[in-house]
Design a protein around this motif. Structure first.
Motif, PDB file in Angstrom:
ATOM      1  N   PHE A  55       0.832  -1.202   0.000  1.00 27.45           N
ATOM      2  CA  PHE A  55       0.000   0.000   0.000  1.00 27.45           C
ATOM      3  C   PHE A  55       0.870   1.257   0.000  1.00 27.45           C
ATOM      4  O   PHE A  55       0.643   2.180  -0.783  1.00 27.45           O
ATOM      5  CB  PHE A  55      -0.930  -0.009   1.218  1.00 27.45           C
ATOM      6  N   MET A  56       1.871   1.282   0.864  1.00 28.20           N
ATOM      7  CA  MET A  56       2.759   2.448   0.918  1.00 28.20           C
ATOM      8  C   MET A  56       3.532   2.606  -0.393  1.00 28.20           C
ATOM      9  O   MET A  56       3.676   3.718  -0.909  1.00 28.20           O
ATOM     10  CB  MET A  56       3.710   2.337   2.112  1.00 28.20           C
ATOM     11  N   PHE A  57       4.023   1.489  -0.950  1.00 29.40           N
ATOM     12  CA  PHE A  57       4.724   1.516  -2.235  1.00 29.40           C
ATOM     13  C   PHE A  57       3.801   2.066  -3.326  1.00 29.40           C
ATOM     14  O   PHE A  57       4.199   2.924  -4.125  1.00 29.40           O
ATOM     15  CB  PHE A  57       5.211   0.109  -2.579  1.00 29.40           C
ATOM     16  N   TYR A  58       2.566   1.588  -3.352  1.00 26.83           N
ATOM     17  CA  TYR A  58       1.597   2.029  -4.360  1.00 26.83           C
ATOM     18  C   TYR A  58       1.350   3.538  -4.274  1.00 26.83           C
ATOM     19  O   TYR A  58       1.338   4.231  -5.292  1.00 26.83           O
ATOM     20  CB  TYR A  58       0.273   1.271  -4.190  1.00 26.83           C
ATOM     21  N   VAL A  59       1.143   4.059  -3.059  1.00 28.84           N
ATOM     22  CA  VAL A  59       0.866   5.486  -2.904  1.00 28.84           C
ATOM     23  C   VAL A  59       2.047   6.320  -3.392  1.00 28.84           C
ATOM     24  O   VAL A  59       1.868   7.316  -4.111  1.00 28.84           O
ATOM     25  CB  VAL A  59       0.495   5.824  -1.445  1.00 28.84           C
ATOM     26  N   VAL A  60       3.269   5.916  -3.025  1.00 25.69           N
ATOM     27  CA  VAL A  60       4.457   6.651  -3.465  1.00 25.69           C
ATOM     28  C   VAL A  60       4.570   6.619  -4.992  1.00 25.69           C
ATOM     29  O   VAL A  60       4.794   7.645  -5.640  1.00 25.69           O
ATOM     30  CB  VAL A  60       5.729   6.092  -2.793  1.00 25.69           C
ATOM     31  N   VAL A  61       4.395   5.449  -5.582  1.00 22.52           N
ATOM     32  CA  VAL A  61       4.495   5.322  -7.047  1.00 22.52           C
ATOM     33  C   VAL A  61       3.375   6.100  -7.730  1.00 22.52           C
ATOM     34  O   VAL A  61       3.605   6.735  -8.772  1.00 22.52           O
ATOM     35  CB  VAL A  61       4.489   3.832  -7.465  1.00 22.52           C
ATOM     36  N   VAL A  63       1.921   8.857  -6.685  1.00 23.52           N
ATOM     37  CA  VAL A  63       2.261  10.282  -6.646  1.00 23.52           C
ATOM     38  C   VAL A  63       3.376  10.592  -7.642  1.00 23.52           C
ATOM     39  O   VAL A  63       3.305  11.588  -8.380  1.00 23.52           O
ATOM     40  CB  VAL A  63       2.647  10.707  -5.212  1.00 23.52           C
ATOM     41  N   LEU A  64       4.398   9.740  -7.699  1.00 22.81           N
ATOM     42  CA  LEU A  64       5.481   9.950  -8.662  1.00 22.81           C
ATOM     43  C   LEU A  64       4.968   9.887 -10.097  1.00 22.81           C
ATOM     44  O   LEU A  64       5.361  10.700 -10.945  1.00 22.81           O
ATOM     45  CB  LEU A  64       6.593   8.931  -8.449  1.00 22.81           C
ATOM     46  N   ALA A  65       4.097   8.914 -10.382  1.00 22.96           N
ATOM     47  CA  ALA A  65       3.529   8.797 -11.730  1.00 22.96           C
ATOM     48  C   ALA A  65       2.688  10.025 -12.067  1.00 22.96           C
ATOM     49  O   ALA A  65       2.750  10.538 -13.188  1.00 22.96           O
ATOM     50  CB  ALA A  65       2.688   7.530 -11.841  1.00 22.96           C
ATOM     51  N   LEU A  69       3.935  11.983 -15.199  1.00 26.59           N
ATOM     52  CA  LEU A  69       3.071  11.845 -16.373  1.00 26.59           C
ATOM     53  C   LEU A  69       2.048  12.975 -16.481  1.00 26.59           C
ATOM     54  O   LEU A  69       1.198  12.952 -17.355  1.00 26.59           O
ATOM     55  CB  LEU A  69       2.367  10.485 -16.339  1.00 26.59           C
ATOM     56  N   ARG A  70       2.140  13.928 -15.563  1.00 29.00           N
ATOM     57  CA  ARG A  70       1.290  15.124 -15.567  1.00 29.00           C
ATOM     58  C   ARG A  70      -0.205  14.794 -15.606  1.00 29.00           C
ATOM     59  O   ARG A  70      -0.957  15.257 -16.464  1.00 29.00           O
ATOM     60  CB  ARG A  70       1.673  16.043 -16.722  1.00 29.00           C
ATOM     61  N   TRP A  71      -0.625  13.982 -14.631  1.00 27.71           N
ATOM     62  CA  TRP A  71      -2.044  13.649 -14.530  1.00 27.71           C
ATOM     63  C   TRP A  71      -2.829  14.862 -14.053  1.00 27.71           C
ATOM     64  O   TRP A  71      -2.325  15.669 -13.266  1.00 27.71           O
ATOM     65  CB  TRP A  71      -2.267  12.519 -13.532  1.00 27.71           C
ATOM     66  N   PRO A  72      -4.093  14.962 -14.448  1.00 27.66           N
ATOM     67  CA  PRO A  72      -4.943  16.001 -13.854  1.00 27.66           C
ATOM     68  C   PRO A  72      -5.204  15.673 -12.376  1.00 27.66           C
ATOM     69  O   PRO A  72      -5.043  14.520 -11.952  1.00 27.66           O
ATOM     70  CB  PRO A  72      -6.230  15.929 -14.683  1.00 27.66           C
ATOM     71  N   TRP A  73      -5.631  16.660 -11.614  1.00 28.67           N
ATOM     72  CA  TRP A  73      -5.820  16.472 -10.173  1.00 28.67           C
ATOM     73  C   TRP A  73      -6.788  15.341  -9.876  1.00 28.67           C
ATOM     74  O   TRP A  73      -6.599  14.578  -8.939  1.00 28.67           O
ATOM     75  CB  TRP A  73      -6.283  17.778  -9.505  1.00 28.67           C
ATOM     76  N   TRP A  74      -7.862  15.208 -10.686  1.00 22.74           N
ATOM     77  CA  TRP A  74      -8.855  14.183 -10.401  1.00 22.74           C
ATOM     78  C   TRP A  74      -8.291  12.777 -10.625  1.00 22.74           C
ATOM     79  O   TRP A  74      -8.659  11.845  -9.907  1.00 22.74           O
ATOM     80  CB  TRP A  74     -10.124  14.398 -11.233  1.00 22.74           C
ATOM     81  N   ALA A  75      -7.389  12.606 -11.581  1.00 23.45           N
ATOM     82  CA  ALA A  75      -6.791  11.291 -11.832  1.00 23.45           C
ATOM     83  C   ALA A  75      -5.851  10.907 -10.697  1.00 23.45           C
ATOM     84  O   ALA A  75      -5.792   9.737 -10.293  1.00 23.45           O
ATOM     85  CB  ALA A  75      -6.050  11.296 -13.166  1.00 23.45           C
ATOM     86  N   THR A  77      -6.122  11.994  -7.534  1.00 21.61           N
ATOM     87  CA  THR A  77      -6.990  11.705  -6.384  1.00 21.61           C
ATOM     88  C   THR A  77      -7.625  10.329  -6.524  1.00 21.61           C
ATOM     89  O   THR A  77      -7.656   9.539  -5.571  1.00 21.61           O
ATOM     90  CB  THR A  77      -8.076  12.789  -6.258  1.00 21.61           C
ATOM     91  N   LEU A  78      -8.114  10.015  -7.708  1.00 20.67           N
ATOM     92  CA  LEU A  78      -8.741   8.718  -7.952  1.00 20.67           C
ATOM     93  C   LEU A  78      -7.747   7.576  -7.765  1.00 20.67           C
ATOM     94  O   LEU A  78      -8.075   6.543  -7.178  1.00 20.67           O
ATOM     95  CB  LEU A  78      -9.335   8.677  -9.357  1.00 20.67           C
ATOM     96  N   ALA A  79      -6.522   7.765  -8.223  1.00 16.18           N
ATOM     97  CA  ALA A  79      -5.500   6.727  -8.084  1.00 16.18           C
ATOM     98  C   ALA A  79      -5.218   6.445  -6.616  1.00 16.18           C
ATOM     99  O   ALA A  79      -5.084   5.281  -6.211  1.00 16.18           O
ATOM    100  CB  ALA A  79      -4.218   7.140  -8.802  1.00 16.18           C
ATOM    101  N   ILE A  80      -5.151   7.483  -5.795  1.00 20.69           N
ATOM    102  CA  ILE A  80      -4.865   7.276  -4.373  1.00 20.69           C
ATOM    103  C   ILE A  80      -6.069   6.658  -3.678  1.00 20.69           C
ATOM    104  O   ILE A  80      -5.919   5.719  -2.891  1.00 20.69           O
ATOM    105  CB  ILE A  80      -4.435   8.611  -3.728  1.00 20.69           C
ATOM    106  N   LEU A  81      -7.257   7.124  -3.983  1.00 26.62           N
ATOM    107  CA  LEU A  81      -8.460   6.565  -3.359  1.00 26.62           C
ATOM    108  C   LEU A  81      -8.709   5.117  -3.787  1.00 26.62           C
ATOM    109  O   LEU A  81      -9.318   4.350  -3.037  1.00 26.62           O
ATOM    110  CB  LEU A  81      -9.679   7.428  -3.685  1.00 26.62           C
TER     111      LEU A  81
END
Length: 110
Positions: A55-61, A63-65, A69-75, A77-81
């Motif tokens: 879970f911690m690895f996923y959250v860090v990756v 945020v880095l992605a 990759l210049r995701w919009p804010w909603w993408a 937020t959705l990735a973390i949720l």
């Protein structure tokens, strides 16, 4: 919609999604064995720890992605949720790949 394969951080994000989903699966099976069949708590002990790290690895990756990759804010937020409910990261990664979020965008021309 795009069919480009992810590269670099996109591949790492896809791997993090899979690892997070697999450890969720192990934890759910462990909870079934511990609380429903009452046979062993080894699955919860093992996969609880593995899933915490995943879970911690996923959250860090994620945020880095999002930054790379210049995701919009909603993408972002959705990735973390998506890491909170069980097994949501896997279909979300497939959807992100289809939307082209896992490939680098060309630099803007001056």
């Amino acid at each position: 919609m795009t069919t480009q394969k992810p590269t670099g951080i996109g591949k790492l994000f896809a791997a993090a999604c899979l690892i997070e989903g697999l450890t969720w699966t192990g934890l759910l099976i462990g909870m079934l064995l511990k609380y429903v069949t009452e046979t062993t708590d080894l699955g919860v002990w093992l996969f609880g720890r593995l899933h915490g790290v995943a879970f911690m690895f996923y959250v860090v990756v994620a945020v880095l992605a999002a930054l790379r990759l210049r995701w919009p804010w909603w993408a972002t937020t959705l990735a973390i949720l998506a890491a909170v409910p069980p097994l949501v990261t896997i279909p979300m990664e497939i959807w992100y790949q289809r939307r082209g979020f896992l490939t680098e965008k060309p630099a803007a021309q001056p």
